[in-house]
Write a protein that holds these residues in place. Structure first.
Motif, short mmCIF file in Angstrom:
data_model
loop_
_atom_site.label_atom_id
_atom_site.label_comp_id
_atom_site.label_asym_id
_atom_site.label_seq_id
_atom_site.Cartn_x
_atom_site.Cartn_y
_atom_site.Cartn_z
N SER A 232 -9.37 4.68 -0.88
CA SER A 232 -10.15 3.44 -0.65
C SER A 232 -11.74 3.53 -1.10
O SER A 232 -12.29 2.96 -1.46
CB SER A 232 -10.70 3.55 1.26
OG SER A 232 -11.02 4.29 2.10
N SER B 45 0.36 -1.43 0.61
CA SER B 45 0.18 0.42 0.35
C SER B 45 0.93 1.57 -0.20
O SER B 45 1.94 1.22 0.38
CB SER B 45 -0.90 0.55 1.39
OG SER B 45 0.14 0.08 2.32
N HIS C 166 -4.64 3.05 2.01
CA HIS C 166 -5.72 2.50 2.48
C HIS C 166 -6.28 1.37 1.95
O HIS C 166 -6.86 0.94 1.79
CB HIS C 166 -7.09 3.25 2.55
CG HIS C 166 -6.87 4.22 4.13
ND1 HIS C 166 -6.63 3.80 5.52
CD2 HIS C 166 -6.60 5.67 3.79
CE1 HIS C 166 -6.42 5.20 5.82
NE2 HIS C 166 -6.36 6.13 5.44
N VAL C 167 -5.62 1.66 0.74
CA VAL C 167 -5.17 0.92 -0.78
C VAL C 167 -4.15 0.13 -0.56
O VAL C 167 -3.09 0.38 -0.48
CB VAL C 167 -6.28 1.18 -1.68
CG1 VAL C 167 -6.44 0.54 -2.36
CG2 VAL C 167 -6.88 2.06 -1.37
N ASN D 36 -9.05 -2.76 -0.19
CA ASN D 36 -8.76 -1.97 0.80
C ASN D 36 -8.87 -2.34 2.21
O ASN D 36 -9.31 -3.78 2.24
CB ASN D 36 -10.82 -1.27 1.05
CG ASN D 36 -10.72 -0.21 0.13
OD1 ASN D 36 -10.00 -0.02 -1.23
ND2 ASN D 36 -12.08 0.00 -0.07
N SER E 137 -15.26 0.15 4.92
CA SER E 137 -15.03 -0.46 2.97
C SER E 137 -13.61 -0.99 3.59
O SER E 137 -13.42 -1.92 2.09
CB SER E 137 -14.47 0.46 2.18
OG SER E 137 -13.54 1.18 2.27
#
Length: 404
Positions: free
Chosen positions: A241, A220, A302-303, A278, A283
């Motif tokens: 996200s 990430s 966040h991804v 995610n 999420s």
């Protein structure tokens, strides 16, 4: 012109506007009778009913928790998106509490219609008021103090009710498009189960491997210093996200960065057919394949990028596997293990995640069937339906639909 009223002015006659409760993992008990409603339960105008955290009545009493009531409006103070709300629909009798990052708005029904209020809070107009009041970069949120001071237009109650009725009908039409897409997704899942079985129980006995043995990259990124203020109007896509949904990429609010910012994220360059996963927040565990038209791109913290070795795993097989309902529950359990109130799945947990690996020709056969379904889904323009609904919302709240 309609009067503008602050949200906190709508809670007289026993109403409240407060944050949910500060509940730590030590306060929870899976054998408890009180369910903990989390951010993952709050959709845009829809209660998702997803979380599975509990606490005892004794702990709820000790912490002086506020019990939810049917009809309360729950507003998410964290992404994504910040400020989304839904009406709490469950019969209560002191069975449900919620976490600190959710604001509880128990409004006065003699002042404001529940439907009108929910539609307005979820509208682009209200969302635009939230943006300047958001704080934080890595964990963005709006404080309850700022949220309760935001204003809404407030026509007389009979007009509110008419507007809510019209918007409910329009929303029903919008949701029909979404429901049709969901039916295609259900068909895809049915094909997956028919060909491969339950991917967690692995009743068909497929070979099982860890992701770190199947992926060329798992990683990430980060948010550029300055957060939202540092984003550009065009340039290299920064995928967050809020863009990642189950088997779907949402282009709304796609951020952009310049070459200098992108160079600092050169370790998370997104490539064609990468899976975007995610790893934090409400999420968590949503997964999709990156669309080629957003490249070049990077991801924020966040991804996670999952780049599979295509000799062993077909991306469109992998995304359906990870989004399978059984696998998704398994992933969500990993993300919330230990009683955490904020969902998160680590790089190490992803690396150790075991998935089934059927022969590549079976995966390719499945991918061909999914491509046909995707072509049918592409004929449903959910984005356009959403734009039309938002345009209707604007007219409604400007007084252009109902005047008296």
């Amino acid at each position: 012109m309609w009067d503008k009223v602050k949200l906190k002015k709508l809670v007289s006659n026993g109403g409240i506007f407060i944050d949910g409760d500060w509940i730590e993992s030590k306060d929870q008990d899976q054998n408890g009778q009180i369910r903990l409603i989390q951010l993952a339960d709050i959709g845009v105008g829809k209660f998702i009913d997803k979380s599975s955290r509990f606490m005892t009545k004794e702990n709820a009493s000790k912490l002086k928790c506020t019990f939810l009531k049917k009809g309360d409006i729950l507003i998410a103070r964290m992404p994504d998106p910040i400020g989304r709300c839904c009406v709490f629909p469950l019969e209560t009798d002191e069975k449900y509490v919620t976490v600190v990052d959710i604001a509880i708005l128990r409004h006065n029904n003699e002042k404001v219609s529940t439907g009108f209020l929910q539609h307005y809070i979820n509208s682009d107009d209200f969302q635009s008021k939230i943006v300047p009041n958001v704080t934080g970069t890595t964990r963005q949120r709006i404080s309850r103090g700022k949220l309760e001071n935001l204003e809404i237009p407030l026509p007389p109650l009979p007009i509110q009710e008419k507007i809510a009725e019209m918007l409910d009908k329009a929303d029903e039409l919008r949701r029909k498009d979404k429901d049709l897409q969901s039916k295609y997704d259900e068909l895809a899942q049915a094909i997956f189960i028919d060909m491969f079985g339950d991917p967690v129980r692995n009743v068909k006995g497929w070979e099982v491997k860890r992701l770190n043995a199947l992926c060329l990259k798992i990683g990430s990124g980060s948010t550029p210093s300055g957060g939202n203020e540092s984003y550009k109007s065009e340039g290299i896509s920064l995928i967050r996200s809020l863009n990642i949904h189950q088997n779907k990429f949402k282009y709304k609010d796609l951020a952009f960065i310049d070459d200098k910012q992108a160079d600092k994220l050169k370790n998370v360059i997104v490539e064609e057919n990468d899976l975007l996963f995610n790893i934090t927040g409400a999420s968590v565990c949503r997964t999709t394949v990156v669309p080629s038209n957003v490249l070049p791109a990077r991801v924020n913290q966040h991804v996670a990028i999952l780049r599979f070795d295509k000799q062993h795993v077909v991306p469109f097989f992998a995304v359906r596997l990870l989004n399978n309902s059984t696998m998704n529950r398994h992933l969500y359990a990993i993300a919330t293990q230990g009683g955490a109130t904020r969902e998160a799945i680590t790089k190490e947990q992803l690396q150790k995640l075991e998935i089934i690996v059927p022969p590549i020709h079976f995966q390719e056969e499945f991918a061909k069937k999914i491509e046909i379904i995707n072509q049918l889904k592409a004929q449903i323009n959910v984005e356009k339906s959403e734009q039309l609904f938002q345009a209707l919302l604007q007219k409604a709240f400007k007084g252009e639909l109902v005047n008296k």
